[in-house]
Design an enzyme around this catalytic site. Structure first.
Site, PDB file in Angstrom:
ATOM      1  N   LYS A 235       0.815  -1.222   0.000  1.00 16.09           N
ATOM      2  CA  LYS A 235       0.000   0.000   0.000  1.00 16.09           C
ATOM      3  C   LYS A 235       0.840   1.261   0.000  1.00 16.09           C
ATOM      4  CE  LYS A 235      -0.612  -0.595   4.982  1.00 16.09           C
ATOM      5  NZ  LYS A 235      -0.278  -2.039   4.927  1.00 16.09           N
TER       6      LYS A 235
ATOM      7  N   HIS B 237       1.176  -3.243  14.885  1.00 19.72           N
ATOM      8  CA  HIS B 237       1.728  -2.130  14.108  1.00 19.72           C
ATOM      9  C   HIS B 237       1.725  -0.919  15.022  1.00 19.72           C
ATOM     10  CE1 HIS B 237       2.780   0.616  10.970  1.00 19.72           C
ATOM     11  NE2 HIS B 237       2.614  -0.272  10.014  1.00 19.72           N
TER      12      HIS B 237
ATOM     13  N   SER C 272       2.489   4.216  11.603  1.00 18.12           N
ATOM     14  CA  SER C 272       3.333   4.535  10.449  1.00 18.12           C
ATOM     15  C   SER C 272       4.184   5.767  10.746  1.00 18.12           C
ATOM     16  CB  SER C 272       2.448   4.799   9.227  1.00 18.12           C
ATOM     17  OG  SER C 272       3.237   5.004   8.077  1.00 18.12           O
TER      18      SER C 272
ATOM     19  N   GLU D 260       6.692  -5.402   8.381  1.00 15.09           N
ATOM     20  CA  GLU D 260       5.974  -4.845   7.242  1.00 15.09           C
ATOM     21  C   GLU D 260       6.477  -3.449   6.887  1.00 15.09           C
ATOM     22  OE1 GLU D 260       1.921  -4.894   8.490  1.00 15.09           O
ATOM     23  OE2 GLU D 260       1.851  -7.065   8.755  1.00 15.09           O
TER      24      GLU D 260
ATOM     25  N   TYR E 299      -3.726  15.291   3.940  1.00 11.17           N
ATOM     26  CA  TYR E 299      -3.945  14.238   4.937  1.00 11.17           C
ATOM     27  C   TYR E 299      -2.651  14.012   5.697  1.00 11.17           C
ATOM     28  CZ  TYR E 299      -7.815  13.634   1.729  1.00 11.17           C
ATOM     29  OH  TYR E 299      -8.888  13.861   0.923  1.00 11.17           O
TER      30      TYR E 299
END
Length: 465
Positions: free
Chosen positions: A66, A195, A198, A270, A322
Site C-alpha cells: 500500500k 503495528h 506509520s 511490514e 492528509y
C-alpha cells in the site's frame, strides 16, 4: 525466481558519476519536458534491503504494498527475496502476477471484504490477520483453513499515522476472548501481529509490543492453539534519505532475544516507507507566479511571491491534505532548486496547478527568485504519494523514470527476466516523456537501431516486461 512482469518499464543503467539530481537535470535540459516526473533510484532500494538484513538478520521484511505499488519497486523487492504485506485482492493480484509464491504473502488487513477472502483462498494466500469476532465468523464461512494471526494494539507515543485507532485488539482485555472463540470455531491461530504506527518516532514501543506478544503467545497455547509460530512486528520504520534504523534495530533485536529466543518462531515485519521513500525524487516545474502584498498582524505590509507548479496536493503532495499519512521528513515538504541560484532566498509560497484554493504545497517557505520554466526538486517522495495521486482537474499523474547504477545492475540483471534484446546504449534522458520509444526487438527479431553516443555520462536503457 522467475518473474513474469507483463508491463514495460524502462530502467536506465548509469555509468560514471550521477545522482537523481543530475538525472533530473538531463531530462529537463532539452526544454521539452513540461509534466512532473519522478526519478527512481533502484539502487537505493537494494542498499536498504542489504542494510535491513545486516542490522536485523532474524526479521524478514514483508514489503507493505500500500505504501507504493509501482510495479518496478515491487518486482525489485521480489527479486531480492522479500515477502509482501497485501491489504486487498488487487494487491495480491499484483504481487502474484510477478511470480511471487503465495507463501511469501500475508493478507494483513484485519477487516477484509468477503470476496477478497474468497479470492485469497483461491490464490493460495492462507496467512491473514484478524482483530474482531466479526472477522472470525467471516473467515470461518469463507476460508476455514486460514492460518490466522491475531493483531494486537500497541501504539507509539508519537507516530505520523497512529493506526491503533482503527486496528488491533487490546492484548489484555480482548485477545483472550478472541483466541477462545477461534478455538471453538475450529480456526487455527498461528501467530501475533502489531503495528506501532506509520512513521513512528519512538523506538521503545517495539519492546513493549514484543513483550505483549509474548504474553499472547502463552495465552494462545493455553486455550488450544498449539502451533504458534509467527510474530509480525509491523511497520513504522523511517525511510527518508538520511534516516537510520540502527537504533530501532537494536531495540528489536534485544527484545526478540529476551522474549522470543526460540528460533522456531518466525519473525517478519511490514516496512513500507523504509524501502519506498528515499528511492523516489519528484521534479516539478514552475509554470506561473504572482507577486502579492499582505498586512501582518501589526498592520505592516509584507510581500511574497506565489509560485505555481505542475503538481499539487491532489497529485503527489496529497499528504499535505492528509498529514496523518505524511510521507515526508520531520520538517515537512522541502523544495530545492535543481540549478544553483545566486540570489538570496525570499519569502514565498508554492501552489499546485488545480483551481482549488486548498491546493497549496508550501504556504510559507523561502526560495531564491524563480522564473517560469524553472524546476524544483523534492526528495523522499516515494511513500504514500504515487499510489494515492489523482488526475484531478485534468492534470497528469507524474511518471516514473527509473535509473540504476551499473554496479548494482550487474548483480540484479540475472534476477530479472531480461535478455540482451532489452538493452540499448544511447543519449541521456530528455523530455518529453511521450517521446520515448520502446526499447524492444523488432517483430522480425532484428534489434532496433541504437542512438548515437554522447559526451555525457552513458545511460543504458532496458525494458522490464
Amino acid at each position: 525466481m522467475k518473474m513474469n512482469v507483463s508491463e514495460k518499464q524502462r530502467i536506465r543503467v548509469m555509468e560514471g558519476d550521477w545522482s537523481p539530481l543530475s538525472v533530473g537535470r538531463h531530462i529537463v535540459d532539452g526544454g521539452l519536458q513540461e509534466d512532473p516526473f519522478y526519478v527512481m533510484d533502484v539502487g537505493e532500494v537494494v542498499a536498504r534491503y542489504h542494510t535491513w538484513r545486516e542490522l536485523m538478520p532474524r526479521v524478514e521484511p514483508f514489503y507493505a504494498v500500500k505504501c507504493n505499488d509501482d510495479k518496478l519497486l515491487v518486482a525489485t523487492l521480489a527479486a531480492l527475496g522479500t515477502g509482501f504485506d497485501c491489504a486487498s485482492k488487487a494487491e495480491i493480484e499484483l504481487v502474484t502476477s510477478i511470480g511471487v509464491h503465495p507463501e511469501r504473502i500475508i493478507f494483513a488487513n484485519p477487516a477484509k471484504m468477503a470476496s477478497h477472502i474468497k479470492y485469497s483462498a483461491r490464490a493460495g494466500v492462507d496467512t491473514m490477520t484478524f482483530d474482531s469476532e466479526a472477522e472470525l465468523m467471516k473467515i470461518k464461512q469463507h476460508m476455514p483453513h486460514a492460518q490466522l494471526v491475531l493483531r494486537i494494539r500497541c501504539d507509539a507515543a508519537k507516530a505520523r499515522c497512529p493506526l491503533g485507532i482503527k486496528f488491533g485488539c487490546d492484548p489484555v482485555t480482548e485477545a483472550p476472548g478472541l483466541l477462545k472463540l477461534a478455538a471453538v470455531l475450529g480456526l487455527q491461530v498461528i501467530g501475533v501481529s502489531f503495528h506501532v504506527g506509520s512513521g513512528t518516532q519512538e523506538t521503545g514501543v517495539y519492546l513493549r509490543a514484543i513483550q505483549h506478544s509474548r504474553a499472547v503467545f502463552s495465552l494462545a497455547a493455553d486455550v488450544g492453539h498449539a502451533n504458534m509460530r509467527l510474530l509480525d512486528i509491523g511497520g513504522g520504520f523511517p525511510g527518508a534519505l538520511h534516516s537510520d534504523i540502527r537504533e530501532v534495530s537494536q531495540v528489536i533485536n534485544g527484545a526478540l532475544e529476551t522474549y522470543f529466543s526460540d528460533r522456531s518462531v518466525r519473525v517478519i515485519a511490514e516496512p513500507g516507507r523504509y524501502f519506498a521513500a528515499a528511492a523516489y525524487t519528484l521534479f516539478a516545474m514552475v509554470h506561473s507566479s504572482r507577486r502579492v502584498t499582505q498586512k501582518d498582524q501589526e498592520g505592516v505590509e509584507q510581500s511574497h511571491t506565489m509560485y505555481f507548479i505542475n503538481v499539487g496536493v491532489y497529485g503527489s503532495f496529497n499528504c499535505v491534505l492528509y498529514d496523518q499519512f505524511t510521507c515526508y521528513t520531520n520538517e515537512g515538504v522541502v523544495a530545492e532548486t535543481i540549478k544553483p541560484k545566486c540570489e538570496k532566498p525570499q519569502p514565498c509560497s508554492v501552489w499546485g496547478p488545480s483551481c482549488d484554493s486548498k491546493d497549496c504545497v508550501l504556504p510559507n517557505t523561502f526560495l531564491p527568485p524563480l522564473s517560469t520554466g524553472d524546476w524544483l526538486m523534492f526528495r523522499d517522495m516515494g511513500a504514500y504519494s504515487l499510489c494515492i495521486t489523482s488526475a484531478f482537474n485534468g492534470f497528469p499523474v507524474p511518471k516514473v523514470r527509473a535509473v540504476i547504477d551499473s554496479s548494482v545492475w550487474s548483480v540484479l540483471k540475472d534476477l530479472w527476466p531480461l535478455s540482451d534484446s532489452h538493452f540499448c546504449r544511447g543519449d541521456p534522458m530528455t523530455g518529453p516523456q511521450s517521446a520515448d520509444q520502446p526499447i524492444l526487438p523488432s517483430p522480425t527479431g532484428t534489434p532496433m537501431p541504437c542512438l548515437s553516443h554522447s559526451t555525457e555520462p552513458v545511460l543504458v536503457e532496458c525494458a522490464l516486461k
